[in-house]
Design an enzyme around this catalytic site. Structure first.
Site, mmCIF file in Angstrom:
data_model
loop_
_atom_site.group_PDB
_atom_site.id
_atom_site.type_symbol
_atom_site.label_atom_id
_atom_site.label_comp_id
_atom_site.label_asym_id
_atom_site.label_seq_id
_atom_site.Cartn_x
_atom_site.Cartn_y
_atom_site.Cartn_z
ATOM 1 C CE LYS A 52 -5.542 3.776 6.858
ATOM 2 N NZ LYS A 52 -5.245 2.755 5.541
ATOM 3 C CD GLN A 96 -2.805 0.059 5.969
ATOM 4 O OE1 GLN A 96 -3.798 0.418 6.032
ATOM 5 N NE2 GLN A 96 -2.095 0.727 5.083
ATOM 6 C CG ASP A 119 -8.554 1.336 1.134
ATOM 7 O OD1 ASP A 119 -8.261 2.312 1.502
ATOM 8 O OD2 ASP A 119 -7.787 0.259 1.381
HETATM 9 N N1 GUN Z 1 -1.184 1.385 2.140
HETATM 10 C C1 GUN Z 1 -0.916 2.632 1.770
HETATM 11 N N2 GUN Z 1 -1.997 3.623 1.561
HETATM 12 C C2 GUN Z 1 -3.074 2.799 1.830
HETATM 13 C C3 GUN Z 1 -4.431 3.065 1.620
HETATM 14 O O1 GUN Z 1 -4.654 4.135 1.652
HETATM 15 N N3 GUN Z 1 -5.298 1.936 1.761
HETATM 16 C C4 GUN Z 1 -4.687 0.688 2.374
HETATM 17 N N4 GUN Z 1 -5.405 -0.284 2.338
HETATM 18 N N5 GUN Z 1 -3.307 0.440 2.226
HETATM 19 C C5 GUN Z 1 -2.553 1.415 2.152
#
Ligand code: GUN
Length: 291
Positions: A52, A96, A119
């Site tokens: 990211k 996350q 998100d």
């Molecule tokens: N863990 C797995 N996929 C995601 C996501 O799209 N966003 C976040 N914050 N955590 C995750």
């Protein structure tokens, strides 16, 4: 059979975003800024967060990574979220997942200002998505829809079977697939579904999101179906450098020959999820969804 190249489409969308960022900055605007909170040292999470951050760089965003050890208290994490909510330089941020057991993920999600929730996990964004209002759509469902659109896969009146009912993928993607303009007829299967093989066999479009490696076998797939594989299980494998192999929910080798379109793992849905996050961050920076 056509392979859906998620990496290729992701690169295209990233170039489009990078172009837009250049324009914004040329016009005297502010550089979009994403912050990412990561707690602990989950191997998958560390990899995703690194991707990211790197992707932000590629499109010209500013990014801030905030790391905590897994013994951080829930209150301390909530206080950090509050800081980001109030930091005018941060356009959007994510925490996350998964989080350590002593921290409530739901509390954390609801503590994030929905206007910065890139998100798309906050109930306000989920609710607005479900009734078709402007919002941040979560990354994986939005990446799947983008792939379907860019490959011009017909959805109107088609039978779409979603396998899995998670809040992150199964539920939201089923909501999007029935929306006006996409117009699929959607069935959601889960662990209690009876005769799941028969149900999946009726699908023109299969979206497999259960996290069970190679669950979808050739006998479950109708000739000419489109198969979207969301699975990313790390299966131990002695022949790879990392010691594991990223494995999808579809038994690719036997299923692929029957399909009209199929996504590989890796290189299918995965690369698109980050792009969706970048798109939401750009929307946040432009204040296009919320003022
Ligand atoms: N863990 C797995 N996929 C995601 C996501 O799209 N966003 C976040 N914050 N955590 C995750």
């Amino acid at each position: 059979m056509q392979l859906i190249d998620g990496k290729l489409i992701a690169d295209q969308v990233k170039s489009e975003i990078a172009e837009e960022v250049k324009q914004i900055i040329a016009n005297g605007g502010k550089q979009p800024h994403l912050a990412v909170i990561i707690v602990g040292h989950d191997g998958g999470s560390e990899t995703y967060v690194a991707h990211k951050v790197k992707s932000c760089e590629q499109v010209g965003f500013k990014s801030t990574k905030i790391e905590f050890e897994d013994d951080i208290t829930e209150n301390a994490l909530l206080a950090e979220i509050e800081k980001l909510n109030n930091d005018a330089d941060i356009d959007g941020f994510i925490v996350q997942l998964p989080l350590p057991k002593h921290i409530s993920e739901q509390k954390v999600i609801e503590a994030i200002d929905y206007r910065k929730d890139v998100d798309g996990f906050h109930p306000i964004n989920v609710g607005r998505m479900s009734i078709g209002l402007p919002c941040y759509v979560s990354a994986t469902p939005s990446g799947i829809i983008e792939l379907i659109k860019r490959y011009k896969i017909e959805t109107s009146g088609k039978n779409c079977v979603v396998i899995g009912r998670s809040n992150i993928v199964g539920k939201p993607v089923s909501t999007l697939m029935i929306q006006k303009g996409i117009d699929a007829t959607v069935t959601v299967c889960h662990s209690r579904t009876k005769n799941i093989k028969d149900v999946v066999r009726g699908a023109d479009i299969i979206i497999a999101a259960i996290g069970s490696p190679e669950f979808v076998t050739a006998d479950m797939v109708k000739d000419g179906a489109t198969v979207i594989d969301v699975g990313t299980t790390r299966v131990p494998n002695a022949t790879t450098k990392s010691g594991f192999k990223l494995t999808g929910d579809v038994k690719f080798d036997e299923v692929a020959p029957k399909c009209s379109y199929i996504t590989p793992v890796p290189g299918g849905v995965g690369p698109m999820t980050i792009v969706s996050l970048l798109k939401n961050t750009l929307l946040a920076a432009k204040k296009e969804v919320y003022k």
